[in-house]
Write an enzyme that holds these catalytic residues in place. Structure first.
Site, PDB file in Angstrom:
ATOM      1  N   ASP A 112       5.034   9.383 -31.990  1.00  0.00           N
ATOM      2  CA  ASP A 112       4.084   8.761 -32.767  1.00  0.00           C
ATOM      3  C   ASP A 112       3.834   9.065 -35.187  1.00  0.00           C
ATOM      4  O   ASP A 112       3.883   8.422 -35.529  1.00  0.00           O
ATOM      5  CB  ASP A 112       2.582   8.986 -32.071  1.00  0.00           C
ATOM      6  N   HIS A 161      -2.393   9.809 -25.965  1.00  0.00           N
ATOM      7  CA  HIS A 161      -1.109   9.395 -25.603  1.00  0.00           C
ATOM      8  C   HIS A 161      -0.788   7.780 -26.904  1.00  0.00           C
ATOM      9  O   HIS A 161      -0.524   8.565 -27.445  1.00  0.00           O
ATOM     10  CB  HIS A 161      -1.186   8.484 -24.304  1.00  0.00           C
ATOM     11  N   HIS A 214       4.633  17.594 -26.962  1.00  0.00           N
ATOM     12  CA  HIS A 214       4.857  16.654 -26.403  1.00  0.00           C
ATOM     13  C   HIS A 214       5.187  17.299 -24.881  1.00  0.00           C
ATOM     14  O   HIS A 214       5.397  18.694 -24.603  1.00  0.00           O
ATOM     15  CB  HIS A 214       6.267  16.084 -26.095  1.00  0.00           C
TER      16      HIS A 214
END
Ligand code: SDX
Length: 426
Positions: free
Chosen positions: A362, A263, A304
């Protein structure tokens, strides 16, 4: 005419209402099934809507992310983080006077008193900043507990202001702790992101030397991380909040959930991975490792649960990344070269194309933060700082309407009843 879904099971026919979405997928209301002695089964909640919400909408196939109807590209390009915080909390963009009052409300609440700051004395400079942030936010529950009525809207708003205000101060304190430097107090003259960077990199009592490019890049990072529907950490905040727990404790639970590398910890893991790859000539070797089922290695920053084409935040983050690298005159940053090669190969590899694994937010945020001289261990702290308005907006939304304690059931696969035996006869 209300649409119904029919479930035929065990010779019974059960009519289930279909609830219509304003945008995106409709849902089948299965609440009556428990009365019929049947549960739905959905580990990881791939097909489960845990609640209804008006805050954020994501279309994973179309790469759409909207907060209160405003596309993330417009907010990242034209707004500022505190304005997005107001939008998430109140549902509308603020008028000039409302934004000025909101900023003043935040500034007044940014300082952390010296007594509370002693909490950091319990950590040494090798402590992970996420652990310190989690403890500090849980510690705020000690300061703001007696008399806090979660069913009082003014108390909920005050909790939201306190959390949005104190998060940058506490986050910067974790940075000053791991770098063994004295804390820098918030400066009400500075904007939100500049204030955070000055509390990290400034000198106590001195004027800020933070560049506007860095402050703007950090503010954009906060905006891009502000909210993301029912992701793991937001769902954690809602579940903890559903027990009527103190909101600061619920947010601390969200911080804990965010820390995981699957996450919010992925941005830190991306940098660790790029450093592990080490050289552009080894990229293909690591792509093969990621494809190897027998190898636990994953390409951090790829994939994702919802976005199956591209993460719209990653595209904005990519631009911001290049702007920071240009200002720092490090466009040939070796890790960026490895990242660019990785992205190119991943886009051509059937393994990634078949599984629709694309770079997520990210992937680029880590490289941008490295270019801003933020230590890797602070990356998820920056994510938590940005995500705070999302977490607390979902908590407020849940508390503002009737809600039930979150209590999932299970598919039991254990032993049938059996009798206890004395140890001598086992
Ligand atoms: C965030 O939910 C949110 O909104 C999160 C977030 C937010 O803003 O709150 O967007 C922030 O958490 C972004 C994601 C950051 N995490 C990472 O970058 C870590 C690497 N990614 C993976 O761990 C994974 O892609 C997840 C956790 C992000 C998504 O996992 P899913 O949806 O449960 O998918 P899966 O694990 O079932 O994978 C499907 C297939 C599997 O292969 P098969 O078993 O079908 O053969 O894809 C493979 C997986 O092995 N796979 C990967 C991979 N991600 C998935 N293979 C290699 N590298 C990867 N990164």
């Amino acid at each position: 005419m209300k649409q119904m879904a029919t479930l035929n099971i065990d010779g019974k026919s059960i009519e289930l209402p279909v609830l219509e979405a304003a945008s995106g997928a409709n849902v089948i209301d299965v609440r009556s099934l428990s009365g019929a002695g049947i549960f739905t089964y959905d580990p990881g909640f791939l097909s489960t809507a845990s609640c209804d919400s008006k805050i954020t909408y994501i279309d994973g196939d179309a790469g759409i992310l909207m907060h209160r109807g405003y596309p993330i590209e417009q907010l990242a390009g034209q707004s500022e983080h505190l304005e997005v915080c107001y939008l998430l909390l109140h549902g509308e963009l603020p008028k000039e006077n409302q934004l000025a009052a909101f900023k003043d409300d935040i500034n007044k609440r940014m300082p952390v008193d010296d007594e509370f700051a002693k909490l950091f004395d319990g950590f040494n400079s090798s402590a992970h900043p996420m652990s310190m942030l989690c403890a500090a936010v849980a510690g705020l529950a000690a300061q703001f507990h007696d008399g806090l009525d979660i069913y009082n809207e003014d108390h909920r708003t005050e909790s939201a202001l306190q959390l949005i205000a104190k998060m940058p101060t506490l986050a910067a304190m974790t940075y000053r702790k791991i770098t063994a430097q004295p804390f820098v107090a918030p400066n009400p003259e500075l904007d939100y992101a500049e204030n955070f960077l000055n509390m990290c990199f400034g000198d106590p009592g001195q004027t800020s030397k933070i560049s506007s490019t860095m402050a703007s890049a950090m503010d954009k990072i906060f905006i891009l991380h502000a909210d993301h529907e029912q992701n793991a950490s937001t769902s954690t905040v809602r579940l903890a909040g559903s027990t009527e727990a103190n909101p600061y404790a619920a947010i601390a639970a969200g911080i804990a959930a965010l820390w995981g590398p699957s996450h919010g910890g992925a941005n830190e893991a991306v940098l660790t991975m790029l450093e592990q790859i080490g050289d552009i000539s080894d990229v293909a070797k690591y792509v093969d490792k990621a494809k190897d089922k027998g190898d636990s290695f994953k390409l951090m920053g790829f994939g994702h649960r919802v976005y199956k084409n591209f993460d719209p935040r990653a595209l904005v983050m990519q631009d911001s990344c290049h702007a920071v690298l240009a200002e720092k005159n490090i466009e040939d940053e070796p890790l960026l070269k490895i990242a660019t090669r990785l992205e190119k190969i991943a886009r051509e590899e059937p393994y990634f194309i078949e599984r629709r694994l694309y770079p997520n937010i990210d992937f680029y945020s880590g490289i941008t933060l490295k270019a801003m001289s933020i230590p890797t261990s602070m990356y998820t702290v920056v994510f938590a700082l940005g995500r705070t308005p999302g977490w607390i907006s979902h908590w407020c939304e849940m508390l503002s309407e009737p809600f039930k304690i979150g209590r999932p059931r299970q598919l039991y696969l254990g032993s049938q009843q059996r009798n206890y035996t004395e140890i001598s006869s086992r």
